[in-house]
Design a protein around this motif. Sequence first.
Motif, mmCIF file in Angstrom:
data_model
loop_
_atom_site.group_PDB
_atom_site.id
_atom_site.type_symbol
_atom_site.label_atom_id
_atom_site.label_comp_id
_atom_site.label_asym_id
_atom_site.label_seq_id
_atom_site.Cartn_x
_atom_site.Cartn_y
_atom_site.Cartn_z
ATOM 1 N N UNK A 151 13.718 3.320 -71.984
ATOM 2 C CA UNK A 151 13.751 2.736 -70.637
ATOM 3 C C UNK A 151 12.488 3.122 -69.866
ATOM 4 N N UNK A 152 12.099 4.387 -69.952
ATOM 5 C CA UNK A 152 10.853 4.819 -69.307
ATOM 6 C C UNK A 152 9.689 4.011 -69.861
ATOM 7 N N UNK A 153 9.651 3.861 -71.187
ATOM 8 C CA UNK A 153 8.567 3.096 -71.811
ATOM 9 C C UNK A 153 8.538 1.665 -71.283
ATOM 10 N N UNK A 154 9.712 1.055 -71.117
ATOM 11 C CA UNK A 154 9.741 -0.346 -70.683
ATOM 12 C C UNK A 154 9.123 -0.510 -69.291
ATOM 13 N N UNK A 155 9.398 0.417 -68.380
ATOM 14 C CA UNK A 155 8.844 0.271 -67.030
ATOM 15 C C UNK A 155 7.363 0.647 -66.981
ATOM 16 N N UNK A 156 6.978 1.643 -67.774
ATOM 17 C CA UNK A 156 5.575 2.066 -67.770
ATOM 18 C C UNK A 156 4.693 0.997 -68.408
ATOM 19 N N UNK A 157 5.128 0.462 -69.550
ATOM 20 C CA UNK A 157 4.371 -0.612 -70.201
ATOM 21 C C UNK A 157 4.292 -1.823 -69.265
ATOM 22 N N UNK A 158 5.406 -2.174 -68.629
ATOM 23 C CA UNK A 158 5.417 -3.310 -67.704
ATOM 24 C C UNK A 158 4.506 -3.082 -66.511
ATOM 25 N N UNK A 159 4.495 -1.864 -65.995
ATOM 26 C CA UNK A 159 3.613 -1.546 -64.870
ATOM 27 C C UNK A 159 2.147 -1.670 -65.281
ATOM 28 N N UNK A 160 1.814 -1.121 -66.443
ATOM 29 C CA UNK A 160 0.429 -1.188 -66.919
ATOM 30 C C UNK A 160 -0.033 -2.626 -67.098
ATOM 31 N N UNK A 171 0.870 -5.519 -56.919
ATOM 32 C CA UNK A 171 0.810 -4.343 -57.797
ATOM 33 C C UNK A 171 -0.626 -4.100 -58.281
ATOM 34 N N UNK A 172 -1.368 -5.186 -58.525
ATOM 35 C CA UNK A 172 -2.716 -5.040 -59.078
ATOM 36 C C UNK A 172 -3.623 -4.216 -58.164
ATOM 37 N N UNK A 173 -3.475 -4.367 -56.849
ATOM 38 C CA UNK A 173 -4.395 -3.656 -55.967
ATOM 39 C C UNK A 173 -3.697 -2.626 -55.069
ATOM 40 N N UNK A 174 -2.423 -2.363 -55.306
ATOM 41 C CA UNK A 174 -1.708 -1.352 -54.510
ATOM 42 C C UNK A 174 -2.283 0.035 -54.795
ATOM 43 N N UNK A 175 -2.108 0.949 -53.837
ATOM 44 C CA UNK A 175 -2.562 2.323 -54.061
ATOM 45 C C UNK A 175 -1.634 3.012 -55.058
ATOM 46 N N UNK A 176 -2.170 4.016 -55.714
ATOM 47 C CA UNK A 176 -1.372 4.798 -56.657
ATOM 48 C C UNK A 176 -0.157 5.393 -55.940
ATOM 49 N N UNK A 177 -0.360 5.875 -54.715
ATOM 50 C CA UNK A 177 0.757 6.476 -53.975
ATOM 51 C C UNK A 177 1.861 5.464 -53.675
ATOM 52 N N UNK A 178 1.471 4.263 -53.258
ATOM 53 C CA UNK A 178 2.491 3.252 -52.969
ATOM 54 C C UNK A 178 3.286 2.895 -54.230
ATOM 55 N N UNK A 179 2.595 2.816 -55.363
ATOM 56 C CA UNK A 179 3.307 2.496 -56.604
ATOM 57 C C UNK A 179 4.195 3.653 -57.038
ATOM 58 N N UNK A 180 3.735 4.875 -56.795
ATOM 59 C CA UNK A 180 4.561 6.037 -57.143
ATOM 60 C C UNK A 180 5.853 6.019 -56.325
ATOM 61 N N UNK A 181 5.751 5.642 -55.054
ATOM 62 C CA UNK A 181 6.937 5.571 -54.193
ATOM 63 C C UNK A 181 7.863 4.434 -54.631
ATOM 64 N N UNK A 182 7.267 3.292 -54.993
ATOM 65 C CA UNK A 182 8.084 2.125 -55.345
ATOM 66 C C UNK A 182 8.736 2.285 -56.718
ATOM 67 N N UNK A 183 7.998 2.807 -57.690
ATOM 68 C CA UNK A 183 8.460 2.811 -59.085
ATOM 69 C C UNK A 183 8.974 4.186 -59.520
ATOM 70 N N UNK A 184 8.552 5.247 -58.825
ATOM 71 C CA UNK A 184 9.014 6.595 -59.164
ATOM 72 C C UNK A 184 10.537 6.712 -59.293
ATOM 73 N N UNK A 185 11.300 6.173 -58.316
ATOM 74 C CA UNK A 185 12.760 6.307 -58.407
ATOM 75 C C UNK A 185 13.353 5.630 -59.650
ATOM 76 N N UNK A 186 12.703 4.579 -60.130
ATOM 77 C CA UNK A 186 13.157 3.940 -61.374
ATOM 78 C C UNK A 186 13.053 4.923 -62.539
ATOM 79 N N UNK A 187 11.872 5.520 -62.675
ATOM 80 C CA UNK A 187 11.645 6.483 -63.759
ATOM 81 C C UNK A 187 12.598 7.669 -63.607
ATOM 82 N N UNK A 188 12.760 8.107 -62.363
ATOM 83 C CA UNK A 188 13.654 9.224 -62.075
ATOM 84 C C UNK A 188 15.073 8.935 -62.582
#
Lengths: 199, 199
Positions: A151-160, A171-188
Amino acid sequence: VSPRTGRRAGESGTEAAILDAARRSFAEYGYDRATIRGIAASAGVDPALVHHFYGTKEKLFVAATRFPRVPSEVLKEIFESSDERLGEDLVRTLLRILEDPEARAPVIGLLRSAMTNEGAARMLREFITDAILTLVTRRAEPDDAALRASLVASQIVGLGLTRFVLEIEPIASASVDDLAVAIGPTIQRYLTGEVRGDR
Amino acid sequence: VSPRTGRRAGESGTEAAILDAARRSFAEYGYDRATIRGIAASAGVDPALVHHFYGTKEKLFVAATRFPRVPSEVLKEIFESSDERLGEDLVRTLLRILEDPEARAPVIGLLRSAMTNEGAARMLREFITDAILTLVTRRAEPDDAALRASLVASQIVGLGLTRFVLEIEPIASASVDDLAVAIGPTIQRYLTGEVRGDR
């Protein structure tokens, strides 16, 4: 930040031969079935020399594919995060590494190859499984570890892909911090939350 | 389940010419800039005939790329789900459609092309954005709609790749229901939850 493992510049003839043999072996046999012994034989050197230069099969793979960092070491750092920050820290750390186009190129290159070439797909699949699974196993119930890792792989590969290849906005031009906030809880949730429902 | 839109079997010469022209136009200009007028001109037919056969640009795209279903229609069905089941229903519906290898082939084919061909990447990017965004906009704050749509795209694309191309286990062989339970809440949060933190 640890040094790059690519060794392009000062690469000796022997090292180049080992890396060539490694690239061929990983592509032909996949990550799991390729062996340091076989790679050494194909490069015409002693296995001890390969161990001396690269230590482990993972580090040899990282050097051969010119991956920017040794994934298990990156993951080890992340897994020193506090429990509730694991997801955000994983997204933040991976994206920071991939911000550098030169560091990103071989990773995206391998992902591209995996799309059309079964050898590359198997190599990447086994490598991802191995790298993420080892670390997930430290925290999750053994029964769920493989599911959580994939599951982690699926979201990380999709994000990349979304950020760097398909370049879907924002997503292409968002800041790393904004993506960490948006997608971090998924990985969590994939790492530590409920992923099987209440059945 | 609605009928396939591929029209391979009973395709007339005129229809085949229109679909050929459409494939060339979408690949060259992307989804947004390709026009029914331009495609008709390139096929040597009247634009009214293209409208007669295919109705909308989306439906023409679906026919030209042999997509199994018209995405906006699939999404429309899903968005009739109750609010709290949106995520699970989206995962379940998309995976059910893609279970059929024949339905899956053109979707995966386009994804593969998008990895190495900028024309295909732009086409897919614009099409995904268009299809998902239209529906997301119905429910989310306009400011967040594009972010939510691209987050959904990142997890869906990642799921498709992990299950069907990289074949990472256990995602590759998990049941549709198990994946809906595991990944549905992610989509749910991207559609209706907090994605910007409390800053």
